[in-house]
Design an enzyme around this catalytic site. Structure first.
Site, PDB file in Angstrom:
ATOM      1  N   CYS A  67       0.800  -1.232   0.000  1.00 46.71           N
ATOM      2  CA  CYS A  67       0.000   0.000   0.000  1.00 46.71           C
ATOM      3  C   CYS A  67       0.827   1.273   0.000  1.00 46.71           C
ATOM      4  O   CYS A  67       0.512   2.220  -0.726  1.00 46.71           O
ATOM      5  CB  CYS A  67      -0.989  -0.023   1.154  1.00 46.71           C
ATOM      6  SG  CYS A  67      -0.254   0.143   2.802  1.00 46.71           S
ATOM      7  N   HIS A  71      -2.912   1.334   6.804  1.00 50.91           N
ATOM      8  CA  HIS A  71      -3.120   1.341   5.363  1.00 50.91           C
ATOM      9  C   HIS A  71      -2.807   2.744   4.859  1.00 50.91           C
ATOM     10  O   HIS A  71      -3.069   3.735   5.547  1.00 50.91           O
ATOM     11  CB  HIS A  71      -4.553   0.946   5.013  1.00 50.91           C
ATOM     12  CG  HIS A  71      -4.809   0.865   3.539  1.00 50.91           C
ATOM     13  ND1 HIS A  71      -3.944   0.224   2.676  1.00 50.91           N
ATOM     14  CD2 HIS A  71      -5.803   1.361   2.763  1.00 50.91           C
ATOM     15  CE1 HIS A  71      -4.417   0.319   1.443  1.00 50.91           C
ATOM     16  NE2 HIS A  71      -5.538   1.009   1.470  1.00 50.91           N
ATOM     17  N   ASP A  99      -7.282   5.770  -3.675  1.00 46.46           N
ATOM     18  CA  ASP A  99      -6.462   4.660  -3.182  1.00 46.46           C
ATOM     19  C   ASP A  99      -6.088   3.740  -4.338  1.00 46.46           C
ATOM     20  O   ASP A  99      -6.942   3.028  -4.864  1.00 46.46           O
ATOM     21  CB  ASP A  99      -7.242   3.894  -2.118  1.00 46.46           C
ATOM     22  CG  ASP A  99      -6.391   2.851  -1.405  1.00 46.46           C
ATOM     23  OD1 ASP A  99      -5.243   2.631  -1.822  1.00 46.46           O
ATOM     24  OD2 ASP A  99      -6.881   2.258  -0.433  1.00 46.46           O
ATOM     25  N   ASN A 117     -14.237   4.364   9.862  1.00 47.30           N
ATOM     26  CA  ASN A 117     -15.361   4.510  10.779  1.00 47.30           C
ATOM     27  C   ASN A 117     -16.090   3.219  11.132  1.00 47.30           C
ATOM     28  O   ASN A 117     -17.020   3.263  11.945  1.00 47.30           O
ATOM     29  CB  ASN A 117     -16.397   5.471  10.179  1.00 47.30           C
ATOM     30  CG  ASN A 117     -16.112   6.910  10.534  1.00 47.30           C
ATOM     31  OD1 ASN A 117     -16.020   7.260  11.697  1.00 47.30           O
ATOM     32  ND2 ASN A 117     -15.953   7.745   9.519  1.00 47.30           N
TER      33      ASN A 117
END
Length: 688
Positions: free
Chosen positions: A273, A330, A353, A393
Site C-alpha cells: 500500500c 493502510h 487509493d 469509521n
C-alpha cells in the site's frame, strides 16, 4: 493587406517561463508550463522587413494535443492576437522590441485545457511555422484552476516537495519512513504522461480520454486504476507473500526507479500500500495536482458493505476467517481539487487509493471521494464513499460460534478503527495528525450521528463487553528484533464474586494488512480470580520461535482471551507490537560540493543470534545520485557483528537535499534512515 512576419528563429524562453511557472526544478530543458498563466514565446525577425504592427498583422496560433486533435474536444484550439482574453479560452498578446527586432508573444492557456504535450503552430496568410512543443500542467497557483490552493507553503509541500515521510507501524509505535517522490527527476514527467496514455480508456477512445484530462477528478481516477496492474499494464504488481521473482516492497526508497522500470519493461514487481500511494503521489505532483500521502492506523476492510467488521472465533478462542479484516495500517493519497459534480461544499481534499482491494465500476480503483463527504457520512457521493467511510469509521464486533452453530457476541468497539490518521506536516519532518479531518471525535454526539446516518438500515452495534472482568496486555521495555523478551496479560476481576475461567495468551506473526501468520508462542492457565484481585499470565517470545515467523513488517499480534464455556462468557484483549530495528549510522566524509565525489560510510549492527546473508546497503538522493539508487553488496555478516559499507556519489546540484539509505538482507529487511545534505557550489562554478 496584412503584414506577414519574416521569422528568422524563435525562442521558447524556457528559463524565464520555468521560473514563473514553478517548473524550474524539472530536469528536462524544455518548456513546461501551468494552466491559466501566461508564458512567452520570442520571435526573432529577419533584419530586412517592415516593423511589427499588431493592428496590421494577422497572427493565428494553433495548439494541439493528443493523437486526434479536434476542436470539438478542445484538443485543438485556434486563437489570434485580436481575440479578447476570456478566462475559459486561450488568448495571446504581443509586444515589439525595435532595438532587438523581436516580437514577444504572451500566450495564456485556458484554465480548463486538457493537460499534456502540445504542439504550437503560427499561421499567417496561409503560411504555417512550427514553434515547437510545450507541456501543460494543472496550476495550483491559478485561482481559476480546479486545483488552486491558496497557501504558498502548502503549494510548496504538496506540489513541489520531492521528498517526504510515510508513516507505518502501530498506533503505539508510529514511525516515519523517508521516501523520494522525485517528480522533477529526468524522464519522470514523460513517464507519468505515458501512464495516462497506457490506460484502457485511452486505448478505447483516445479523443474522449485526452479531452477528459482537463478534469483532475478524471485524471486522479485514472491514476488510481493505473498505479496497480490488476486490470491493465499498470505500474505495480501487488504481493503480500511471495517476492521471489521481484523486489520486496520494503526495499524501495523512491518512486523514480519504479517508474523508470515500468516505462522500460512494464509492470514492476512488487508493491504494497505505501508503495502504491507513494507512486500515485509522485504522478499527481508531477502533473500539477496537489497531493499528500495519508496513513490510517486500524484500517478496516469491509467486504460486505455493512459498516461492521465481524471477528469470528471458535469456542477455544481460535480466530476464524470472516472475510472482513482490520489492517494495522493502510496508506492512500489525498488530492486537492474542486468538485463541481458534487457541489462547492465538497471541494478540497479528495481520497483516492491505488492499492487494489475492491473493484469500483468493474475496475480495481478507488476514489476520488470528498473528504467532507466521508466525515459527514454522505455515502451516496461518488466515488466509493462507503468503502472509504468503513476504512476509518467501521464498528467492530467480536463473536464466538458455539458448538450448536449459534453466534454469541462477547465484545465490540466503536473506537478501534480509524486512529491516528497521519501525514507529513507542511514544511517540517514531523507527523501531522489529520484524524479530525476524516471524522468527528470518537464517541462524540456528532460521530455517532454520522455513523447512524451512514448505517441506514444496519442495526447500531452496542458496546458489548461485560463489566467485571478486564484484560490488559503489558509489554517489555526493550523489544529489538533478535532479542528474547516477555509480555504479560493481566486479568482483573471487578465483580462482587469470584470468577473461574480458562486464560489463554496467543502470539502470532501478522502482516500490516491484518493477515495472520504462524504462531510465535502460546500460554494458558485455568484460573480462579477472587473479587478485586488479578491474575497474570506471562508469555516469553524467543527469537528462535518468532524469527522465522515474522514478516518484514516485524509485527506480532498478541491476543489474550478468557473463556467460561459453562456460562458462555468470553473476554478478549488484543495488541499488535512492532519490534524495534537496529539503528543505522550514517557519516559523510567531507563536504558536499557540486560535481565533486563524496563518500558516505554506513554501519548497522546485526542484532540477531545468527548470520545475515545477501546483505546490502542502497543510497538514493535527489540531486545527489543522478536520480538512481546506488547499491553496495557486502555479503554475509555474523551475529552481533557490524555491517559496513562506503559508497561514493557526486552531487549534481547545489542546495539542501536528503540522502536516503536502505539496508537489506535475508533476515533483516525494511531498515531505512536518512541524512540531510547541504550541497555547496564549487569554487569554479561560483567564479563563473
Amino acid at each position: 493587406m496584412s503584414q506577414v512576419l519574416d521569422i528568422e528563429h524563435f525562442d521558447l524562453d524556457i528559463k524565464n517561463n520555468s521560473r514563473s511557472h514553478h517548473t524550474e526544478l524539472c530536469a528536462e530543458k524544455r518548456l513546461i508550463v501551468r494552466r491559466g498563466q501566461p508564458f512567452n514565446v520570442i520571435l526573432h525577425l529577419k533584419p530586412v522587413g517592415a516593423e511589427f504592427d499588431p493592428s496590421e498583422t494577422n497572427l493565428t496560433f494553433i495548439v494541439e494535443t493528443g493523437p486526434l486533435p479536434r476542436k470539438e474536444s478542445d484538443t485543438k484550439v485556434s486563437f489570434s492576437l485580436r481575440d479578447p482574453a476570456v478566462d475559459t479560452e486561450w488568448s495571446a498578446s504581443a509586444t515589439y522590441d525595435p532595438s532587438a527586432n523581436t516580437v514577444c508573444v504572451s500566450i495564456i492557456s485556458s484554465v480548463n485545457a486538457p493537460i499534456g504535450v502540445y504542439s504550437l503552430t503560427l499561421a499567417q496568410e496561409g503560411q504555417t511555422t512550427s514553434l515547437g512543443q510545450f507541456t501543460l500542467l494543472f496550476n495550483a497557483w491559478c485561482h481559476r484552476d480546479a486545483v488552486y490552493m491558496r497557501s504558498e507553503s502548502k503549494r510548496q509541500e504538496y506540489v513541489l516537495a520531492q521528498h517526504g515521510q510515510i508513516y507505518k507501524g502501530t498506533p503505539k509505535r508510529i514511525k516515519g519512513s523517508p521516501w523520494n517522490f522525485g517528480q522533477f527527476e529526468e524522464a519522470i514527467l514523460d513517464i507519468c504522461l505515458k501512464i495516462l496514455d497506457e490506460n484502457p480508456k485511452f486505448v478505447a477512445d483516445a479523443d474522449a480520454d485526452v479531452s477528459g484530462r482537463r478534469n483532475p477528478i478524471y485524471v486522479t481516477r485514472v491514476l488510481s486504476a493505473m498505479i496497480n496492474s490488476n486490470d491493465d499494464r499498470g505500474v505495480l504488481v501487488g504481493s503480500w507473500s511471495d517476492f521471489e521473482d521481484g523486489v520486496h516492497p520494503v526495499t524501495w526508497i523512491g518512486s523514480g526507479d519504479i517508474l523508470r522500470q515500468w516505462a522500460e519493461s512494464g509492470p514492476v514487481r512488487y508493491g504494497q500500500c505505501w508503495v502504491f500511494a507513494a507512486v500515485a503521489c509522485t504522478a499527481s505532483r508531477a502533473l500539477g495536482i496537489p497531493c499528500r500521502v495519508v496513513t490510517n492506523f486500524g484500517s478496516a476492510h469491509d467486504t460486505d458493505g455493512n459498516l461492521l467488521i465481524e471477528n469470528l472465533y471458535d469456542e477455544d478462542g481460535e480466530r476464524m476467517d470472516s472475510g472482513d479484516s482490520i489492517w494495522n495500517f493502510h496508506v492512500w493519497v489525498d488530492s486537492w481539487m474542486t468538485r463541481p459534480d458534487l457541489g462547492p461544499e465538497y471541494d478540497g481534499w479528495q481520497v483516492s487509493d491505488p492499492t487494489p482491494q475492491e473493484k469500483s465500476e468493474g475496475v480495481f480503483c478507488c476514489g476520488p471521494s470528498s473528504l467532507t463527504a466521508i466525515k459527514e457520512g454522505e455515502l451516496t457521493r461518488k466515488y466509493d464513499a462507503p468503502f472509504i467511510f468503513a476504512e476509518v469509521n467501521a464498528d467492530v464486533v467480536d463473536m464466538v460460534r458455539l458448538s450448536n452453530g449459534e453466534f454469541v457476541k462477547f465484545s465490540g468497539s466503536t473506537k478501534s478503527v480509524g486512529r491516528f490518521i497521519s501525514t507529513k506536516a507542511v514544511g517540517v519532518d514531523v507527523r501531522h495528525d489529520i484524524t479530525h479531518q476524516y471524522k468527528y471525535a470518537e464517541g462524540s454526539k456528532e460521530e455517532r450521528q454520522v455513523y447512524n446516518k451512514a448505517q441506514h438500515h444496519n442495526k447500531l452495534l452496542q458496546q458489548g463487553e461485560e463489566p467485571g472482568l478486564h484484560i490488559k496486555i503489558k509489554l517489555a521495555d526493550n523489544m529489538i528484533v533478535g532479542s528474547d523478551f516477555e509480555v504479560y496479560a493481566v486479568l482483573t476481576n471487578n465483580c462482587m464474586e469470584a470468577r473461574t475461567c480458562s486464560f489463554l495468551f496467543f502470539s502470532r506473526a501478522v502482516s500490516y494488512n491484518g493477515k495472520q501468520g504462524e504462531s510465535c508462542g502460546f500460554a494458558s492457565d485455568n484460573v480462579e480470580v477472587p473479587p478485586g484481585e488479578e491474575r497474570r499470565l506471562s508469555l516469553r517470545l524467543e527469537y528462535k520461535r518468532y524469527g522465522s515467523a515474522i514478516t518484514s513488517d516485524r509485527l506480532i499480534q498478541l491476543s489474550a482471551v478468557t473463556i467460561d464455556k459453562q456460562a458462555a462468557r468470553y473476554h478478549k484483549a488484543e495488541k499488535t507490537i512492532v519490534l524495534d530495528e537496529p539503528e543505522m549510522e550514517i557519516e559523510l566524509l567531507g563536504e558536499a560540493i557540486v560535481n565533486q565525489s563524496l563518500t558516505v560510510e554506513l554501519t548497522l549492527l546485526n542484532t540477531l543470534s545468527e548470520p545475515l546473508h545477501d546483505c546490502s546497503f542502497t543510497i538514493e538522493g535527489i540531486g545527489l545520485t543522478d536520480g538512481k539508487p546506488i547499491p553496495a553488496k557486502i555479503g554475509a555478516v555474523g551475529p552481533n557483528e557490524e555491517a559496513k559499507a562506503s559508497l561514493a556519489f557526486i552531487p549534481s546540484s547545489a542546495g539542501s537535499s536528503r540522502l536516503l539509505v536502505n539496508f537489506d538482507s535475508d533476515k533483516l529487511k525494511n531498515i531505512k534512515s536518512f541524512i540531510n545534505v547541504d550541497v555547496k557550489e564549487s569554487s569554479s562554478t561560483e567564479a563563473q
